[in-house]
Design an enzyme around this catalytic site. Structure first.
Site, PDB file in Angstrom:
ATOM      1  N   ASP A  75       0.775  -1.360   0.032  1.00 48.12           N
ATOM      2  CA  ASP A  75       0.136   0.107   0.124  1.00 48.12           C
ATOM      3  C   ASP A  75       0.833   1.157  -0.075  1.00 48.12           C
ATOM      4  O   ASP A  75       1.807   1.279   0.283  1.00 48.12           O
ATOM      5  CB  ASP A  75      -0.730  -0.039   1.136  1.00 48.12           C
ATOM      6  CG  ASP A  75      -2.008  -0.887   1.246  1.00 48.12           C
ATOM      7  OD1 ASP A  75      -2.253  -1.507   0.092  1.00 48.12           O
ATOM      8  OD2 ASP A  75      -2.876  -0.798   2.024  1.00 48.12           O
ATOM      9  N   HIS A 221       4.032  -2.136   3.064  1.00 45.30           N
ATOM     10  CA  HIS A 221       3.988  -0.853   2.600  1.00 45.30           C
ATOM     11  C   HIS A 221       5.334  -0.642   1.957  1.00 45.30           C
ATOM     12  O   HIS A 221       6.386  -0.983   2.707  1.00 45.30           O
ATOM     13  CB  HIS A 221       3.601   0.269   3.611  1.00 45.30           C
ATOM     14  CG  HIS A 221       2.343   0.224   4.186  1.00 45.30           C
ATOM     15  ND1 HIS A 221       2.217  -0.725   5.218  1.00 45.30           N
ATOM     16  CD2 HIS A 221       1.382   0.896   4.043  1.00 45.30           C
ATOM     17  CE1 HIS A 221       0.785  -0.631   5.686  1.00 45.30           C
ATOM     18  NE2 HIS A 221       0.445   0.611   4.867  1.00 45.30           N
TER      19      HIS A 221
END
Length: 258
Positions: A75, A221
């Site tokens: 993400d 991430h």
């Protein structure tokens, strides 16, 4: 899992019973307060825990898969420093992943975004702004954010993205309506690394590996050195366990693009 519709129905029935009984016998205010508090806490939890599928249905893992596969997802990128490092590691270990990118970051780094696709990874919509207040946006504003990101990606790559991951994993009726109107498929996770928290590299890795099995969707991430260090050790772990990292669409046999 309890859906919003089910919880609201139970709440309204309970409220109706309380009101009806109050005509024959006084109902104490704590009983009403308990009913209201229960509804509020369930709704709050359903908004923040995507795996509950409370407001909308998400693909959080594939429990029916019969192959040794997991899906690593990233993400918040693309990030000019860390996304290239993630891509390099994925290539080294012959792994594929799904990158849920923020529109404003795609706009800043279009070539890096295209490199993600060129290397055979899938990309999905992670809103345009990733605003801290995204959970308070109305349906039209949510649609505006998702549409803006999809149009940006189509202009850069020619691809019409069909996958969506909510910012912060937050869902609510407005987001659910927007996603339904746009025909997007929501992707959640069942292994949350918490790599953006205070936890150190070892703690994050242990959290992931202790929860990872066939069909898992792992949330990372591509935005920090710690996450990249965790990724490398995770890829070694998967290789040792003979687990292959594939894209979300491959694991579920769905389309990543229209």
């Amino acid at each position: 899992m309890l859906t919003r519709k089910t919880v609201n129905t139970i709440f309204l029935l309970g409220l109706a019973v309380f009101v009806s009984l109050s005509f024959f016998k006084p109902i104490s205010w704590p009983a009403f307060a308990l009913l209201m508090a229960s509804w509020f806490l369930l709704t709050l939890g359903g908004s923040f825990f995507i795996r509950w599928n409370y407001h909308m249905t998400s693909l959080n893992s594939n429990n029916e898969i019969n192959k040794p596969q997991v899906a690593i997802t990233f993400d918040d990128g693309p990030h000019p420093e860390y996304t290239p490092k993630a891509l390099s590691l994925l290539e080294k270990y012959n792994a594929k992943a799904t990158f849920f990118c923020i529109g404003k970051n795609i706009e800043k780094h279009p070539e890096l975004f295209k490199e993600i696709i060129r290397q055979g990874h899938s990309v999905g919509n992670h809103t345009f702004s990733h605003a801290n207040t995204f959970g308070f946006f109305g349906t039209e504003k949510v649609m505006e954010e998702l549409t803006l990101t999809n149009k940006l990606v189509e202009g850069i790559s020619g691809l019409k993205m069909a996958l969506y991951r909510p910012a912060f994993g937050v869902t609510n009726p407005s987001i659910a309506r927007a996603v339904k109107k746009l025909g997007l498929k929501t992707i959640g996770w069942n292994v949350r690394s918490l790599d953006t928290t205070f936890r150190n590299e070892d703690q994050v890795l242990k959290r992931i590996t202790s929860r990872t099995q066939n069909g898992a969707i792992i949330l990372l991430h591509d935005t920090s050195a710690k996450s990249i260090a965790v990724l490398e050790r995770l890829l070694v772990f998967l290789e040792e366990r003979k687990l292959q990292s594939v894209t979300v669409d491959q694991m579920f046999q769905i389309r990543a693009y229209e």
